[in-house]
Design a protein around this motif. Structure first.
Motif, PDB file in Angstrom:
ATOM      1  N   CYS A 116      -0.208  -5.632   1.391  1.00  0.00           N
ATOM      2  CA  CYS A 116      -1.668  -5.618   1.298  1.00  0.00           C
ATOM      3  C   CYS A 116      -2.210  -7.019   1.562  1.00  0.00           C
ATOM      4  O   CYS A 116      -1.599  -8.011   1.161  1.00  0.00           O
ATOM      5  N   PRO A 117      -3.357  -7.116   2.191  1.00  0.00           N
ATOM      6  CA  PRO A 117      -4.000  -8.431   2.321  1.00  0.00           C
ATOM      7  C   PRO A 117      -4.378  -8.954   0.925  1.00  0.00           C
ATOM      8  O   PRO A 117      -4.508  -8.178  -0.023  1.00  0.00           O
ATOM      9  N   ASP A 118      -4.577 -10.261   0.822  1.00  0.00           N
ATOM     10  CA  ASP A 118      -4.999 -10.851  -0.452  1.00  0.00           C
ATOM     11  C   ASP A 118      -6.231 -10.127  -0.976  1.00  0.00           C
ATOM     12  O   ASP A 118      -7.102  -9.712  -0.211  1.00  0.00           O
ATOM     13  N   TRP A 119      -6.288  -9.986  -2.298  1.00  0.00           N
ATOM     14  CA  TRP A 119      -7.405  -9.393  -3.034  1.00  0.00           C
ATOM     15  C   TRP A 119      -7.583  -7.905  -2.753  1.00  0.00           C
ATOM     16  O   TRP A 119      -8.645  -7.343  -2.987  1.00  0.00           O
ATOM     17  N   THR A 120      -6.523  -7.257  -2.244  1.00  0.00           N
ATOM     18  CA  THR A 120      -6.555  -5.819  -2.000  1.00  0.00           C
ATOM     19  C   THR A 120      -5.681  -5.124  -3.031  1.00  0.00           C
ATOM     20  O   THR A 120      -4.599  -5.597  -3.346  1.00  0.00           O
ATOM     21  N   ILE A 121      -6.157  -4.005  -3.543  1.00  0.00           N
ATOM     22  CA  ILE A 121      -5.409  -3.253  -4.551  1.00  0.00           C
ATOM     23  C   ILE A 121      -4.198  -2.581  -3.902  1.00  0.00           C
ATOM     24  O   ILE A 121      -4.288  -2.024  -2.808  1.00  0.00           O
ATOM     25  N   GLY A 122      -3.076  -2.649  -4.595  1.00  0.00           N
ATOM     26  CA  GLY A 122      -1.855  -1.996  -4.152  1.00  0.00           C
ATOM     27  C   GLY A 122      -0.901  -1.860  -5.320  1.00  0.00           C
ATOM     28  O   GLY A 122      -1.293  -2.041  -6.480  1.00  0.00           O
ATOM     29  N   ASN A 153       0.837  -1.195   0.000  1.00  0.00           N
ATOM     30  CA  ASN A 153       0.000   0.000   0.000  1.00  0.00           C
ATOM     31  C   ASN A 153       0.876   1.251   0.000  1.00  0.00           C
ATOM     32  O   ASN A 153       2.111   1.152  -0.098  1.00  0.00           O
TER      33      ASN A 153
END
Length: 168
Positions: A138-144, A132
């Motif tokens: 970033c956690p899985d499936w999070t945009i970064g 981020n």
């Protein structure tokens, strides 16, 4: 280049005046019995368009097709597998600031890719991180943003401290 040459391989380049001619590429592929194709997806699309209109010849010597540098149309590998039925298609990626290729994905001809071919997994001794704005994972499936690490990462730009500081 050097790995290929060190084990007796050859590099086949099109004539400068015919560098954008898929007919010439096919002639070279056939006459030299090439076993590896390496290009951006757009060049393979041009070859496909040419082959679709002119030939049904199968090229059984080709065993690897490397595609990198841009988004790969999801239908392209299967279209070309019609002509290169023995070839394994590999998606490759990376950044200028790292080894040319840092990530790979073997394309499965039995999978129907809906929107895109997955980016892949890091090559040996290289790492990919999704971070981020605070440079935290970033956690899985999070945009970064993607960050590359490991042995393939450069230490900076030669004689360019400003860009080195900004990008590294």
């Amino acid at each position: 280049i050097f790995g290929l040459l060190s084990v007796g391989g050859s590099i086949i380049l099109p004539e400068h005046k015919r560098s954008n001619d898929p007919k010439h590429w096919l002639e070279l592929l056939t006459s030299h019995q090439a076993t590896i194709w390496n290009s951006v997806p757009a060049q393979l699309q041009l070859l496909h368009a040419y082959m679709q209109d002119t030939t049904t010849t199968l090229h059984k010597k080709l065993r690897l097709v490397f595609l990198s540098g841009d988004w790969i149309p999801v239908t392209l590998p299967k279209q070309m597998a019609h002509y290169f039925e023995e070839a394994q298609f590999i998606s490759l990626g990376g950044a200028t600031e790292a080894a040319i290729w840092s990530i790979y994905y073997p394309i499965d001809m039995n999978t129907a890719y809906k929107n895109s071919i997955p980016y892949g997994k890091p090559l040996a001794n290289q790492n990919f991180y999704v971070l981020n704005k605070e440079l935290e994972e970033c956690p899985d499936w999070t945009i970064g943003d993607l960050y590359i690490g490991g042995e393939g990462l450069a230490t900076g730009y030669l004689h360019d401290e400003k860009n080195t500081t900004a990008k590294f």
